[in-house]
Write a protein that holds these residues in place. Sequence first.
Motif: not given
Length: 238
Positions: A184-199, A210-217
Amino acid sequence: MTKLSVNINKIATLRNARGGNVPDVVKVALDCESFGADGITVHPRPDERHIRRSDVYDLRPLLRTEFNIEGYPSPEFVDLVLKVKPHQVTLVPDDPSQITSNSGWDTKANQEFLTEVLDQFNSAGIRTSVFVAADPEMVEYAAKAGADRVELYTEPYATDYPKNPEAAIAPFIEAAKTARKLGIGLNAGHDLSLVNLNYFYKNIPWVDEVSIGHALISDALYLGLERTIQEYKNCLRS
């Protein structure tokens, strides 16, 4: 390549705080696409405190990338999704009073309910995703219920990352391996940010989205929306 879906709920929150149509939710969504976003995510709640049902209908015919609608599968939500037919629906176990999502589904305890709901969406040709904790058993039962994908709830990862990145990512790697093993496929989200996303991406490069809202905005207030989206896209490269 992992896709970036921008959650525009915070844009709607800002608009609703003042009334009127500033900022324009539809225009911002289209701008996100033109700036490189691979998709747009919305989470309409029953009280319409940010995204409204009318926003969902307005967005659908205009978006050129993937449209993901997430929410608790109440009868009203199911009806909305079946009418709009987005590319993807993500089921979250939110209580209407919650400020934001704060847990994944217990897919084992709710397997019968989730199976019934997922069957409706799958029959309509809508890709399905179930929001779960980084627990291989929860991933397994989401697959048994008929989900096309799971979305890993990443707040625990984001919280623990500054203290010990390796320990923070470890359960997510195991859950991600389970999803891949089950096909099955894999998504991720919630509190991902420029600090932790690349790792996160470097350790789980097969994540589909990845679905990102709060940090990105929030970052866009300082960097501007176009640069911010490009910075997040850069995090999804090795």
